[in-house]
Motif scaffolding. Structure first.
Motif, PDB file in Angstrom:
ATOM      1  N   CYS A 280       0.729  -0.977   0.008  1.00  0.00           N
ATOM      2  CA  CYS A 280      -0.064   0.034   0.002  1.00  0.00           C
ATOM      3  C   CYS A 280       0.913   1.133   0.150  1.00  0.00           C
ATOM      4  CB  CYS A 280      -0.770   0.029   1.069  1.00  0.00           C
ATOM      5  SG  CYS A 280      -1.914   1.587   1.326  1.00  0.00           S
ATOM      6  N   ILE A 281       0.826   2.084  -1.039  1.00  0.00           N
ATOM      7  CA  ILE A 281       1.623   3.340  -1.237  1.00  0.00           C
ATOM      8  C   ILE A 281       0.953   4.524  -0.944  1.00  0.00           C
ATOM      9  CG2 ILE A 281       3.551   2.392  -2.676  1.00  0.00           C
ATOM     10  CD1 ILE A 281       2.138   3.953  -4.918  1.00  0.00           C
ATOM     11  N   ALA A 282      -0.186   4.429  -0.788  1.00  0.00           N
ATOM     12  CA  ALA A 282      -1.109   5.569  -0.427  1.00  0.00           C
ATOM     13  C   ALA A 282      -2.620   5.370  -0.115  1.00  0.00           C
ATOM     14  CB  ALA A 282      -1.353   6.667  -1.775  1.00  0.00           C
ATOM     15  N   ILE A 283      -3.094   5.961   0.802  1.00  0.00           N
ATOM     16  CA  ILE A 283      -4.493   5.817   1.216  1.00  0.00           C
ATOM     17  C   ILE A 283      -5.089   7.396   1.132  1.00  0.00           C
ATOM     18  CG2 ILE A 283      -5.945   5.263   2.802  1.00  0.00           C
ATOM     19  CD1 ILE A 283      -3.828   3.383   4.066  1.00  0.00           C
ATOM     20  N   TYR A 284      -6.303   7.266   0.552  1.00  0.00           N
ATOM     21  CA  TYR A 284      -7.236   8.557   0.433  1.00  0.00           C
ATOM     22  C   TYR A 284      -8.233   8.349   1.243  1.00  0.00           C
ATOM     23  CZ  TYR A 284      -3.734   9.448  -3.222  1.00  0.00           C
ATOM     24  OH  TYR A 284      -2.834   9.581  -4.121  1.00  0.00           O
ATOM     25  N   ARG A 285      -8.428   8.825   2.304  1.00  0.00           N
ATOM     26  CA  ARG A 285      -9.651   8.712   3.242  1.00  0.00           C
ATOM     27  C   ARG A 285     -10.639   9.870   3.004  1.00  0.00           C
ATOM     28  NH1 ARG A 285      -5.290   6.921   6.594  1.00  0.00           N
ATOM     29  NH2 ARG A 285      -5.567   5.050   7.179  1.00  0.00           N
ATOM     30  N   ARG A 286     -11.824   9.637   2.021  1.00  0.00           N
ATOM     31  CA  ARG A 286     -12.563  10.537   1.916  1.00  0.00           C
ATOM     32  C   ARG A 286     -14.019   9.949   2.058  1.00  0.00           C
ATOM     33  NH1 ARG A 286      -8.739  12.923   1.606  1.00  0.00           N
ATOM     34  NH2 ARG A 286      -7.455  13.919   0.046  1.00  0.00           N
ATOM     35  N   GLY A 287     -14.225   9.648   3.242  1.00  0.00           N
ATOM     36  CA  GLY A 287     -15.583   8.932   3.354  1.00  0.00           C
ATOM     37  C   GLY A 287     -15.997   7.779   2.732  1.00  0.00           C
ATOM     38  N   ILE A 288     -17.114   7.800   1.916  1.00  0.00           N
ATOM     39  CA  ILE A 288     -17.371   6.666   1.392  1.00  0.00           C
ATOM     40  C   ILE A 288     -16.678   6.613  -0.186  1.00  0.00           C
ATOM     41  CG2 ILE A 288     -19.536   8.016  -0.306  1.00  0.00           C
ATOM     42  CD1 ILE A 288     -19.743   4.462   0.967  1.00  0.00           C
TER      43      ILE A 288
ATOM     44  N   GLU B  93       6.909  -2.109   8.442  1.00  0.00           N
ATOM     45  CA  GLU B  93       7.718  -1.571   9.243  1.00  0.00           C
ATOM     46  C   GLU B  93       8.569  -0.544   8.727  1.00  0.00           C
ATOM     47  OE1 GLU B  93       9.192  -4.913  11.526  1.00  0.00           O
ATOM     48  OE2 GLU B  93       7.232  -5.511  12.076  1.00  0.00           O
ATOM     49  N   GLY B  94       9.003   0.477   9.447  1.00  0.00           N
ATOM     50  CA  GLY B  94      10.055   1.265   8.919  1.00  0.00           C
ATOM     51  C   GLY B  94       9.751   2.491   8.094  1.00  0.00           C
ATOM     52  N   PHE B  95       8.671   2.401   7.861  1.00  0.00           N
ATOM     53  CA  PHE B  95       8.087   3.495   6.862  1.00  0.00           C
ATOM     54  C   PHE B  95       7.144   4.607   7.751  1.00  0.00           C
ATOM     55  CE2 PHE B  95       7.294  -0.364   4.453  1.00  0.00           C
ATOM     56  CZ  PHE B  95       8.212   0.065   3.400  1.00  0.00           C
ATOM     57  N   ARG B  96       7.877   5.878   7.362  1.00  0.00           N
ATOM     58  CA  ARG B  96       7.569   6.986   8.320  1.00  0.00           C
ATOM     59  C   ARG B  96       6.685   8.232   7.563  1.00  0.00           C
ATOM     60  NH1 ARG B  96      11.068   8.017  13.069  1.00  0.00           N
ATOM     61  NH2 ARG B  96      10.282  10.050  12.844  1.00  0.00           N
ATOM     62  N   ARG B  97       6.345   7.689   6.599  1.00  0.00           N
ATOM     63  CA  ARG B  97       5.537   8.709   5.428  1.00  0.00           C
ATOM     64  C   ARG B  97       4.196   8.176   5.325  1.00  0.00           C
ATOM     65  NH1 ARG B  97       9.227  12.229   5.473  1.00  0.00           N
ATOM     66  NH2 ARG B  97      11.075  12.052   4.927  1.00  0.00           N
ATOM     67  N   ALA B  98       3.438   9.170   4.869  1.00  0.00           N
ATOM     68  CA  ALA B  98       1.771   8.668   4.641  1.00  0.00           C
ATOM     69  C   ALA B  98       1.484   8.121   3.105  1.00  0.00           C
ATOM     70  CB  ALA B  98       1.183   9.982   5.097  1.00  0.00           C
ATOM     71  N   LYS B  99       2.687   8.730   2.281  1.00  0.00           N
ATOM     72  CA  LYS B  99       2.479   8.310   1.023  1.00  0.00           C
ATOM     73  C   LYS B  99       3.896   7.720   0.562  1.00  0.00           C
ATOM     74  CE  LYS B  99      -1.404  10.467   0.188  1.00  0.00           C
ATOM     75  NZ  LYS B  99      -2.174  10.229   1.418  1.00  0.00           N
ATOM     76  N   LEU B 100       3.883   6.674  -0.074  1.00  0.00           N
ATOM     77  CA  LEU B 100       5.311   6.079  -0.212  1.00  0.00           C
ATOM     78  C   LEU B 100       5.364   5.870  -1.990  1.00  0.00           C
ATOM     79  CD1 LEU B 100       5.163   3.046   1.978  1.00  0.00           C
ATOM     80  CD2 LEU B 100       5.876   5.300   2.550  1.00  0.00           C
ATOM     81  N   PHE B 101       5.436   7.225  -2.339  1.00  0.00           N
ATOM     82  CA  PHE B 101       5.616   7.422  -3.986  1.00  0.00           C
ATOM     83  C   PHE B 101       7.055   7.076  -4.244  1.00  0.00           C
ATOM     84  CE2 PHE B 101       1.652   9.968  -3.553  1.00  0.00           C
ATOM     85  CZ  PHE B 101       0.839   8.953  -4.089  1.00  0.00           C
ATOM     86  N   TYR B 102       7.887   7.266  -3.515  1.00  0.00           N
ATOM     87  CA  TYR B 102       9.389   7.002  -3.634  1.00  0.00           C
ATOM     88  C   TYR B 102       9.664   5.669  -4.051  1.00  0.00           C
ATOM     89  CZ  TYR B 102      10.012   5.513   1.132  1.00  0.00           C
ATOM     90  OH  TYR B 102       9.943   4.811   2.223  1.00  0.00           O
ATOM     91  N   LEU B 103       8.887   4.743  -3.510  1.00  0.00           N
ATOM     92  CA  LEU B 103       9.031   3.331  -4.227  1.00  0.00           C
ATOM     93  C   LEU B 103       8.891   3.061  -5.646  1.00  0.00           C
ATOM     94  CD1 LEU B 103       7.096   1.297  -1.381  1.00  0.00           C
ATOM     95  CD2 LEU B 103       9.336   1.539  -1.268  1.00  0.00           C
TER      96      LEU B 103
END
Length: 182
Positions: free
Chosen positions: A101-109, A145-155
């Motif tokens: 999972c590299i990004a989550i967009y929490r926008r309700g429904i 483990e070891g990920f400190r960012r909300a979005k991991l686009f650098y992967l």
């Protein structure tokens, strides 16, 4: 002898008895889903909560709560398995996709998340809508483990970093071993 006014009232009463009553739809929820601490609830938030409650068949909304403990919710860096249905009409055709999972967009429904994996030496990213009726199951295979960012686009630029995760390495090895057997 009846007066014209009495006759008119009698006709009105008779017409009201002959008319069919209005069909009033029964609400799906007995009470609107209003939080007790809200003094004046926002109508759109109430409608959104009801839509999420309707779409939350298997309790997946707990994975996307923003203020839940990290062990209970889906976080960037987690290895996730998503089972999707190919079409609404056919229940037999399902597809599994496992990725980081590299990004989550929490926008309700409209909550969605992006999974990334390397398939046949090509990086593949898929975006899944969390409450879509086509998504049958969401399962966290391994917590990141070891990920400190909300979005991991650098992967995207550093694909080797993705395979430092044990679960993906095991899956890649098992896929390679089954390919060698054939």
């Amino acid at each position: 002898m009846q007066t014209s006014c009495a006759r008119y009232q009698e006709q009105q009463h008779h017409q009201q008895q002959q008319q069919q009553p209005y069909i009033v739809p029964q609400p799906q929820f007995a009470q609107p889903l209003v939080k007790p601490e809200e003094k004046r609830p926002n109508v759109m938030k109430v409608i959104e909560r009801e839509a999420i409650a309707r779409a939350d068949i298997d309790g997946r909304s707990k994975m996307f709560v923003r203020r839940a403990a990290p062990r209970d919710r889906l976080c960037a860096g987690d290895v996730v398995l998503v089972e999707t249905q190919s079409s609404i009409s056919e229940s037999a055709g399902t597809t599994n996709f496992t990725g980081v999972c590299i990004a989550i967009y929490r926008r309700g429904i409209d909550t969605s998340f992006i999974l990334r994996n390397v398939v046949h030496k090509i990086g593949v990213e898929l975006r899944f809508m969390a409450y879509s009726p086509l998504v049958k199951r969401i399962e966290v295979v391994q917590k990141g483990e070891g990920f400190r960012r909300a979005k991991l686009f650098y992967l995207r630029e550093n694909p080797g970093k993705t395979f430092q995760l044990k679960a993906l390495r095991k899956m890649a090895q098992s896929a390679a071993s089954t390919k060698n057997v054939k």
